[in-house]
Design an enzyme around this catalytic site. Structure first.
Site, PDB file in Angstrom:
ATOM      1  CG  HIS A  36      -2.050  -1.026   1.070  1.00 18.25           C
ATOM      2  ND1 HIS A  36      -2.887  -1.400   2.112  1.00 18.25           N
ATOM      3  CD2 HIS A  36      -2.432  -1.782   0.013  1.00 18.25           C
ATOM      4  CE1 HIS A  36      -3.736  -2.323   1.690  1.00 18.25           C
ATOM      5  NE2 HIS A  36      -3.478  -2.587   0.430  1.00 18.25           N
ATOM      6  CB  CYS A  53       4.779  12.852 -10.486  1.00 13.38           C
ATOM      7  SG  CYS A  53       3.793  13.832 -11.653  1.00 13.38           S
ATOM      8  N   GLY A  61      -2.509  -8.806  12.596  1.00 13.67           N
ATOM      9  CA  GLY A  61      -2.999  -7.448  12.740  1.00 13.67           C
ATOM     10  C   GLY A  61      -3.747  -6.879  11.564  1.00 13.67           C
TER      11      GLY A  61
HETATM   12  P1  NAD Z   1      -7.029  -3.408   9.033  1.00 17.17           P
HETATM   13  O1  NAD Z   1      -8.121  -3.742   8.140  1.00 17.17           O
HETATM   14  O2  NAD Z   1      -5.822  -4.197   8.878  1.00 17.17           O
HETATM   15  O3  NAD Z   1      -7.628  -3.482  10.561  1.00 17.17           O
HETATM   16  C1  NAD Z   1      -6.887  -3.314  11.740  1.00 17.17           C
HETATM   17  C2  NAD Z   1      -6.741  -4.669  12.482  1.00 17.17           C
HETATM   18  O4  NAD Z   1      -5.787  -4.526  13.531  1.00 17.17           O
HETATM   19  C3  NAD Z   1      -8.038  -5.169  13.152  1.00 17.17           C
HETATM   20  O5  NAD Z   1      -8.322  -6.461  12.686  1.00 17.17           O
HETATM   21  C4  NAD Z   1      -7.682  -5.248  14.663  1.00 17.17           C
HETATM   22  O6  NAD Z   1      -8.247  -6.368  15.305  1.00 17.17           O
HETATM   23  C5  NAD Z   1      -6.179  -5.370  14.601  1.00 17.17           C
HETATM   24  N1  NAD Z   1      -5.463  -4.962  15.808  1.00 17.17           N
HETATM   25  C6  NAD Z   1      -5.759  -3.948  16.662  1.00 17.17           C
HETATM   26  N2  NAD Z   1      -4.837  -3.917  17.675  1.00 17.17           N
HETATM   27  C7  NAD Z   1      -3.955  -4.919  17.434  1.00 17.17           C
HETATM   28  C8  NAD Z   1      -2.778  -5.410  18.104  1.00 17.17           C
HETATM   29  N3  NAD Z   1      -2.325  -4.851  19.253  1.00 17.17           N
HETATM   30  N4  NAD Z   1      -2.132  -6.465  17.588  1.00 17.17           N
HETATM   31  C9  NAD Z   1      -2.568  -7.051  16.437  1.00 17.17           C
HETATM   32  N5  NAD Z   1      -3.670  -6.640  15.764  1.00 17.17           N
HETATM   33  C10 NAD Z   1      -4.350  -5.579  16.266  1.00 17.17           C
HETATM   34  O7  NAD Z   1      -6.465  -2.025   8.908  1.00 17.17           O
HETATM   35  P2  NAD Z   1      -7.154  -0.595   8.856  1.00 17.17           P
HETATM   36  O8  NAD Z   1      -6.782   0.067  10.137  1.00 17.17           O
HETATM   37  O9  NAD Z   1      -8.589  -0.696   8.513  1.00 17.17           O
HETATM   38  O10 NAD Z   1      -6.362   0.084   7.662  1.00 17.17           O
HETATM   39  C11 NAD Z   1      -6.641  -0.164   6.291  1.00 17.17           C
HETATM   40  C12 NAD Z   1      -5.411   0.206   5.511  1.00 17.17           C
HETATM   41  O11 NAD Z   1      -4.996   1.548   5.853  1.00 17.17           O
HETATM   42  C13 NAD Z   1      -4.213  -0.640   5.826  1.00 17.17           C
HETATM   43  O12 NAD Z   1      -4.199  -1.784   5.071  1.00 17.17           O
HETATM   44  C14 NAD Z   1      -3.056   0.333   5.548  1.00 17.17           C
HETATM   45  O13 NAD Z   1      -2.793   0.394   4.172  1.00 17.17           O
HETATM   46  C15 NAD Z   1      -3.602   1.643   6.009  1.00 17.17           C
HETATM   47  N6  NAD Z   1      -3.185   1.941   7.399  1.00 17.17           N
HETATM   48  C16 NAD Z   1      -1.858   1.822   7.708  1.00 17.17           C
HETATM   49  C17 NAD Z   1      -1.431   2.094   9.002  1.00 17.17           C
HETATM   50  C18 NAD Z   1       0.049   1.973   9.308  1.00 17.17           C
HETATM   51  O14 NAD Z   1       0.857   2.013   8.384  1.00 17.17           O
HETATM   52  N7  NAD Z   1       0.438   1.789  10.567  1.00 17.17           N
HETATM   53  C19 NAD Z   1      -2.350   2.490   9.992  1.00 17.17           C
HETATM   54  C20 NAD Z   1      -3.707   2.609   9.625  1.00 17.17           C
HETATM   55  C21 NAD Z   1      -4.105   2.321   8.314  1.00 17.17           C
END
Ligand code: NAD
Length: 252
Positions: free
Chosen positions: A113, A121, A184
């Site tokens: 991602h 750009c 996660g």
């Molecule tokens: P996601 O769909 O992967 O959901 C988050 C998951 O993290 C949930 O299933 C939850 O149960 C789990 N989780 C919460 N705490 C945890 C822990 N301590 N250990 C393990 N798992 C845990 O992700 P999203 O937040 O819906 O984001 C969608 C997209 O947005 C991602 O694929 C990414 O591209 C981007 N994003 C990236 C980051 C980052 O780079 N850190 C953060 C937020 C979103």
């Protein structure tokens, strides 16, 4: 799942936003998917950037600031230890845009991602390569333009509706794996949500780690509930047979 990895095992790891939650970077779904009253989908699309680039850059500038102060947690460190032990028999595909895996020491990694600390750009087809960029752009007047074509610079992120990066390399590694470890991620974002089925269909052992069952839990042979910062170090130690303190440099 067989606790010790053998010399012919190849491990494919998929991580999502949850692995960085214990480092203080919030997941989207965990916080209700809202930012300053906007749905995340409204600020993370090509259409949003076309109509309001300043709003999109405000969102990513804030995320850059937050990520720059974060440190890897024991989950990132456990995966880096697994890579040091397995070498080329290890591959990490992350949906995360932060760089905490790299800070922890991961090198065999693909960011499907994109990366928060890079920009590119915004004009489709412009040959300018993505470049390192940790800057914040608080207003439309300070958003830089591409030196080659003059279009606005955008975050190097795969937005909703766009094709993930490095899919060919990722699928090659997925096809070769004998173990698929996912941590996660909620199991709803495609194509990553289908990786476990693809690996399982080829006979790989499959394990999910996270505090709650993902939407695709039924596709895993094993689900270990708990924070990845706690469970991943246990999994890696049992796979490497390191409970007695095996040195990181030792290869299996
Ligand atoms: P996601 O769909 O992967 O959901 C988050 C998951 O993290 C949930 O299933 C939850 O149960 C789990 N989780 C919460 N705490 C945890 C822990 N301590 N250990 C393990 N798992 C845990 O992700 P999203 O937040 O819906 O984001 C969608 C997209 O947005 C991602 O694929 C990414 O591209 C981007 N994003 C990236 C980051 C980052 O780079 N850190 C953060 C937020 C979103």
């Amino acid at each position: 799942m067989n606790p010790i990895l053998g010399p012919s095992d190849r491990v494919f790891v998929l991580t999502g936003a949850g692995i960085s939650a214990e480092s203080g970077i919030p997941t989207f779904r965990g916080v209700g998917g809202l930012w300053r009253g906007h749905r995340i989908e409204e600020v993370a699309t090509p259409g949003a950037f076309a109509s309001d680039p300043a709003l999109v850059w405000a969102f990513y500038s804030e995320r850059r600031r937050r990520a720059s102060g974060a440190r890897p947690n024991p989950g990132h460190e456990a995966l880096a230890r697994l890579e040091r032990a397995l070498g080329e028999h290890y591959f990490l595909c992350t949906q995360n845009v932060d760089s905490l895996h790299e800070t922890a020491g991961s090198r065999r990694i693909a960011h499907m991602h994109g990366r928060l600390d890079q920009s590119r750009c915004s004009r489709l087809g412009c040959p300018t390569e993505p470049f390192d960029d940790a800057n914040a752009y608080p207003g439309v007047e300070v958003i830089p333009r591409c030196a080659r074509c003059g279009a606005l610079v955008r975050p190097h992120i795969c937005w909703f509706g766009e094709t993930p990066f490095e899919l060919e390399r990722i699928l090659t590694e997925l096809e070769a794996c004998t173990v698929c470890l996912v941590a996660g991620t909620s199991g709803v974002v495609e194509p990553a949500a289908s990786f476990v089925r693809m690996a399982g269909a080829r006979g790989a052992r499959t394990l999910y780690v996270g505090p709650e069952e993902p939407a695709n839990a039924g596709a895993f042979q094993e689900v270990r509930l708990g924070p990845s910062g706690v469970v991943l170090p246990e999994v890696v130690s049992s796979w490497l047979g390191t409970r007695g303190g095996r040195p990181d440099s030792e290869r299996i």
